[in-house]
Motif scaffolding. Structure first.
Motif, short mmCIF file in Angstrom:
data_model
loop_
_atom_site.label_atom_id
_atom_site.label_comp_id
_atom_site.label_asym_id
_atom_site.label_seq_id
_atom_site.Cartn_x
_atom_site.Cartn_y
_atom_site.Cartn_z
N TYR A 294 0.79 -1.23 0.00
CA TYR A 294 0.00 0.00 0.00
C TYR A 294 0.82 1.29 0.00
O TYR A 294 0.33 2.32 -0.42
CB TYR A 294 -0.91 0.04 1.23
CG TYR A 294 -2.11 -0.85 1.14
CD1 TYR A 294 -2.93 -0.83 0.02
CD2 TYR A 294 -2.46 -1.70 2.19
CE1 TYR A 294 -4.04 -1.63 -0.06
CE2 TYR A 294 -3.57 -2.50 2.12
CZ TYR A 294 -4.36 -2.47 1.00
OH TYR A 294 -5.46 -3.26 0.92
N THR A 295 2.07 1.26 0.50
CA THR A 295 2.71 2.54 0.80
C THR A 295 3.00 3.37 -0.46
O THR A 295 3.20 2.83 -1.55
CB THR A 295 4.02 2.33 1.57
OG1 THR A 295 4.53 3.60 1.89
CG2 THR A 295 5.06 1.61 0.74
N ASN A 296 3.01 4.68 -0.26
CA ASN A 296 3.32 5.58 -1.37
C ASN A 296 4.62 6.31 -1.08
O ASN A 296 4.95 7.27 -1.75
CB ASN A 296 2.17 6.59 -1.52
CG ASN A 296 2.19 7.29 -2.85
OD1 ASN A 296 2.72 6.75 -3.81
ND2 ASN A 296 1.63 8.47 -2.91
N ASP A 297 5.35 5.84 -0.06
CA ASP A 297 6.54 6.55 0.38
C ASP A 297 7.72 5.59 0.33
O ASP A 297 7.66 4.49 0.87
CB ASP A 297 6.30 7.05 1.81
CG ASP A 297 7.49 7.81 2.35
OD1 ASP A 297 7.35 9.02 2.56
OD2 ASP A 297 8.54 7.20 2.58
N LEU A 298 8.80 6.00 -0.34
CA LEU A 298 9.89 5.05 -0.56
C LEU A 298 10.63 4.68 0.71
O LEU A 298 11.02 3.55 0.89
CB LEU A 298 10.88 5.63 -1.58
CG LEU A 298 10.59 5.28 -3.03
CD1 LEU A 298 11.66 5.85 -3.91
CD2 LEU A 298 10.52 3.79 -3.22
N PHE A 299 10.83 5.65 1.60
CA PHE A 299 11.60 5.32 2.80
C PHE A 299 10.80 4.42 3.73
O PHE A 299 11.35 3.51 4.35
CB PHE A 299 12.07 6.58 3.52
CG PHE A 299 13.30 6.31 4.35
CD1 PHE A 299 14.53 6.22 3.74
CD2 PHE A 299 13.20 6.11 5.70
CE1 PHE A 299 15.66 5.93 4.49
CE2 PHE A 299 14.32 5.83 6.46
CZ PHE A 299 15.56 5.74 5.85
N THR A 300 9.48 4.65 3.80
CA THR A 300 8.62 3.73 4.55
C THR A 300 8.75 2.33 3.96
O THR A 300 8.83 1.34 4.70
CB THR A 300 7.16 4.19 4.46
OG1 THR A 300 7.12 5.57 4.74
CG2 THR A 300 6.29 3.43 5.42
N ALA A 301 8.77 2.27 2.63
CA ALA A 301 8.93 0.97 1.98
C ALA A 301 10.22 0.30 2.43
O ALA A 301 10.22 -0.88 2.75
CB ALA A 301 8.91 1.13 0.47
N TYR A 302 11.31 1.08 2.52
CA TYR A 302 12.59 0.49 2.96
C TYR A 302 12.48 -0.07 4.38
O TYR A 302 12.92 -1.18 4.65
CB TYR A 302 13.72 1.52 2.88
CG TYR A 302 14.94 1.10 3.65
CD1 TYR A 302 15.74 0.09 3.17
CD2 TYR A 302 15.24 1.67 4.87
CE1 TYR A 302 16.83 -0.34 3.88
CE2 TYR A 302 16.33 1.25 5.59
CZ TYR A 302 17.12 0.24 5.10
OH TYR A 302 18.19 -0.19 5.82
N VAL A 303 11.87 0.72 5.27
CA VAL A 303 11.75 0.27 6.66
C VAL A 303 10.95 -1.02 6.72
O VAL A 303 11.33 -1.98 7.41
CB VAL A 303 11.11 1.36 7.53
CG1 VAL A 303 10.82 0.84 8.92
CG2 VAL A 303 12.01 2.56 7.62
N PHE A 304 9.86 -1.10 5.94
CA PHE A 304 9.05 -2.32 6.01
C PHE A 304 9.73 -3.49 5.30
O PHE A 304 9.47 -4.64 5.64
CB PHE A 304 7.64 -2.05 5.49
CG PHE A 304 6.78 -1.42 6.53
CD1 PHE A 304 6.21 -2.20 7.51
CD2 PHE A 304 6.57 -0.07 6.56
CE1 PHE A 304 5.44 -1.63 8.49
CE2 PHE A 304 5.79 0.51 7.54
CZ PHE A 304 5.23 -0.28 8.51
N VAL A 305 10.58 -3.18 4.31
CA VAL A 305 11.39 -4.25 3.71
C VAL A 305 12.24 -4.91 4.78
O VAL A 305 12.34 -6.14 4.87
CB VAL A 305 12.26 -3.69 2.57
CG1 VAL A 305 13.42 -4.61 2.26
CG2 VAL A 305 11.44 -3.50 1.31
N GLU A 306 12.83 -4.08 5.66
CA GLU A 306 13.66 -4.65 6.73
C GLU A 306 12.82 -5.43 7.73
O GLU A 306 13.22 -6.50 8.18
CB GLU A 306 14.45 -3.54 7.44
CG GLU A 306 15.54 -2.91 6.60
CD GLU A 306 16.71 -3.84 6.34
OE1 GLU A 306 16.60 -5.03 6.58
OE2 GLU A 306 17.75 -3.33 5.89
N ILE A 307 11.64 -4.90 8.07
CA ILE A 307 10.77 -5.64 9.00
C ILE A 307 10.40 -6.98 8.39
O ILE A 307 10.42 -8.03 9.06
CB ILE A 307 9.51 -4.82 9.33
CG1 ILE A 307 9.89 -3.55 10.07
CG2 ILE A 307 8.54 -5.63 10.17
CD1 ILE A 307 8.73 -2.67 10.39
#
Lengths: 124, 496
Positions: free
Chosen positions: B130-143
């Motif tokens: 769902y995210t539209n923000d790249l850095f949020t995407a990075y954080v959730f990639v790590e999670i």
């Protein structure tokens, strides 16, 4: 070419750190050295972000002395990203270290290749 | 109707809260909470899909009080909602099918932790979708990476520890590259929200400024995510991780975790860089070549394998290769085929893992082919499910694998240069698939006269229901592919 590198000395160092870390993470056999390589990658990236976010002559975005002109301060977002990234890398490092402890307790070695050999022997 | 646009946000918050609450619950209640939460997320996603389908538009949802260039956003259209729905269905079925094994294979006091990891995994998958923000995407990639690593190593033996370490090392290389790529992209565009970055990238491409940093960023992001999703030369961790972890973990890892990264890559292609720019860069050719290699070498390794779980794992390498080959074609039809294959592979691979565990149960827990002889008679439902999964993987009509293969074949026709290698590799890979899957099916239906322990009825009923649901899902995807494909097409057009 060289002018660019000297002018952006900090960024060149950051990329160098990234490359060193990358090579360590890929090529070292020792798990602890791999983890150190991983931390190099992260540090290189954060240094790169911090270098990019800094503009000479401006100060950290905390209002001091009543100056509210945005031109006097740097953009706070790169610093925010660095902080978030540090949190992520700390948790990943902790996880990697705990895995390493488990592996060491079981096989008494930190060498990834040796562990694979022992596992293959166990199987047969 | 307006209220329904809150659903994606609710499902994210719900799964994260469930993870926190589960850490304080007993195993039994954590399991119930997890089942309930994933079922609710499925329903919420179905509601979201209904909303986007009926109104035929995408929604941007503000997270927090700040609006566009500063704040954080989630965004959803047909494709995102469909993915979320599909992920929750597969996750529910995989957990249900492997539940009995979970109890036997992990320590009792760790059971609630397993559900904590599953809830976290679900929330990170939803966030990636769902995210539209790249850095949020990075954080959730790590999670996502951390919880997937937990899922591998929660069944503690030497193999899973080694596999988890290898998985972490590969993932860290991938996420290091991803993070660096994001930083470069942020530097040259000054934004983190996908839509804003795309505006700036379009400007930059128009003026030709910062050409090299842009290409470097594209390369880093694509390669990083490709490494994380186990594209061919980076798959060394995969067979051990899927082969020795508990069966639900293997099913979820193969069908969901790698797909989450691939979906993020699709979003980066369409929503951050722009598909035309990606096609002009040479990155997709690299992905294409590695995809083709994966199709062939993954299948060859699977043929040599003597362990049913590891064989299915190597087959995953080949299937990931198919998906990247579809990206590499550089056409929209190729992308549609890849996205359909994501769905088809997720449905089939989790089904095969669940079926394989049913077969090994009646063969004295051995995963070797020699012991599996005749297992199809001893556990009839598992045998049928495995056969259906194999036929689908080989690409027999009626099952979902056929549709994705025909979509790939159709889409490559429009690309003159890549048509021939694609068709040749599709044909070779199909033959290789047929060799190792039909070998297994013949093996499990070869009669033997040794006595094996019978399975308990109570276990057999719940297991059988899961198997039937998997078969139904697969045939549904195979028979009613038209609405799914049109939904994918409309979803892609909403990306723009």
């Amino acid at each position: 070419m060289f002018g660019n590198i000297i002018g952006n000395f900090g960024q060149a160092v950051a990329v160098l750190l990234f490359v060193i870390g990358f090579a360590n993470l890929l090529l070292q056999k020792n798990l602890i050295k791999k983890i150190i390589g991983m931390n190099f990658i992260d540090t290189g990236t954060y240094l790169f972000l911090a270098e990019k976010g800094y503009i000479a002559g401006r100060v950290a975005p905390i209002i001091t002395g009543g100056v509210t002109d945005a031109e006097k301060y740097i953009n706070p977002i790169p610093s925010g990203l660095v902080l978030t990234g540090i949190v992520v890398s700390v948790s990943v490092t902790a996880l990697m270290l705990s895995l390493t402890i488990r592996l060491y307790q079981r096989y008494h070695t930190l060498d990834m290749d040796e562990i694979s050999t022992i596992l293959k022997k166990e199987e047969n | 109707m307006e209220f329904m646009s809150n659903f994606p946000c609710f499902s994210l918050i719900l799964s994260m809260c469930a993870a926190i609450v589960s850490s304080a619950l007993s195993g039994k209640w954590a399991r119930r909470l997890n089942t309930a939460v994933i079922a609710i997320i499925g329903m919420l996603s179905a509601g979201t899909l209904y909303l986007t389908y009926v109104t035929n538009q995408s929604y941007v949802y503000k997270m927090g009080r700040f609006s566009a260039p500063w704040g954080n956003e989630i965004r959803f259209g047909n494709l995102e909602a469909m993915m979320a729905l599909f992920f929750s269905v597969i996750m529910l079925l995989s957990i249900w099918g492997g539940r009995k094994h979970l109890l036997a294979e992990i320590d009792g006091f760790k059971e609630n932790l397993y559900y904590v990891l599953l809830d976290l995994l679900m929330s990170s998958l939803l966030a990636l979708v769902y995210t539209n923000d790249l850095f949020t995407a990075y954080v959730f990639v790590e999670i996502n990476t951390i919880s997937a690593c937990g899922l591998i190593m929660i069944r503690e033996n030497g193999h899973t520890l080694e596999a988890a370490t290898r998985y972490m090392i590969m993932s860290l290389i991938g996420s290091g590259l991803l993070l660096f790529g994001l930083c470069i992209l942020y530097d040259i565009t000054g934004h983190l929200l996908m839509s804003n970055i795309k505006e700036q990238v379009t400007l930059l491409v128009g003026t030709g400024e910062y050409h090299i940093p842009l290409v470097v960023a594209i390369v880093f992001i694509s390669v990083g995510l490709a490494i994380k999703s186990a594209l061919f030369p980076f798959h060394s961790w995969l067979p051990d991780a899927y082969g020795y972890s508990t069966v639900s973990s293997a099913a979820i890892l193969s069908s969901l975790v790698s797909k989450g990264y691939i979906f993020l890559l699709i979003k980066v292609f369409y929503r951050v860089i722009g598909f035309e720019v990606i096609c002009q860069s040479k990155v997709i050719n690299v992905l294409f070549v590695f995809g083709l290699c994966g199709m062939i070498f993954g299948s060859l390794s699977a043929i040599r394998e003597n362990d049913i779980r590891r064989m299915i794992a190597f087959s995953s390498v080949a299937q990931i290769g198919y998906i990247y080959m579809g990206f590499g074609l550089g056409t929209e039809t190729g992308m549609v085929a890849s996205i359909f294959h994501i769905l088809s592979h997720a449905a089939t691979k989790s089904m095969l893992f669940i079926a394989a565990v049913g077969l090994t149960d009646v063969s004295g827990q051995s995963k070797k082919f020699i012991d599996l002889t005749g297992a199809g008679y001893r556990n009839i439902i598992a045998g049928i499910t495995f056969t259906v999964g194999s036929l689908s993987m080989v690409g027999v009509p009626l099952f979902s694998g056929f549709i994705s293969k025909i979509l790939f074949a159709q889409s490559c026709v429009s690309n003159e240069n890549k048509m021939l290698p694609t068709l040749i590799c599709l044909a070779i890979s199909t033959i290789l698939n047929a060799i190792y899957f039909m070998k297994t099916v013949l093996r499990i239906y070869t009669p033997v006269h040794t006595e094996h322990k019978k399975i308990k009825w109570k276990y057999a009923i719940s297991y059988g229901v899961v198997c039937l649901l998997f078969i139904g899902l697969n045939i549904l995807l195979g028979m009613c592919s038209e609405p799914v494909v049109s939904l994918i097409r409309s979803g892609i057009s909403m990306f723009a």
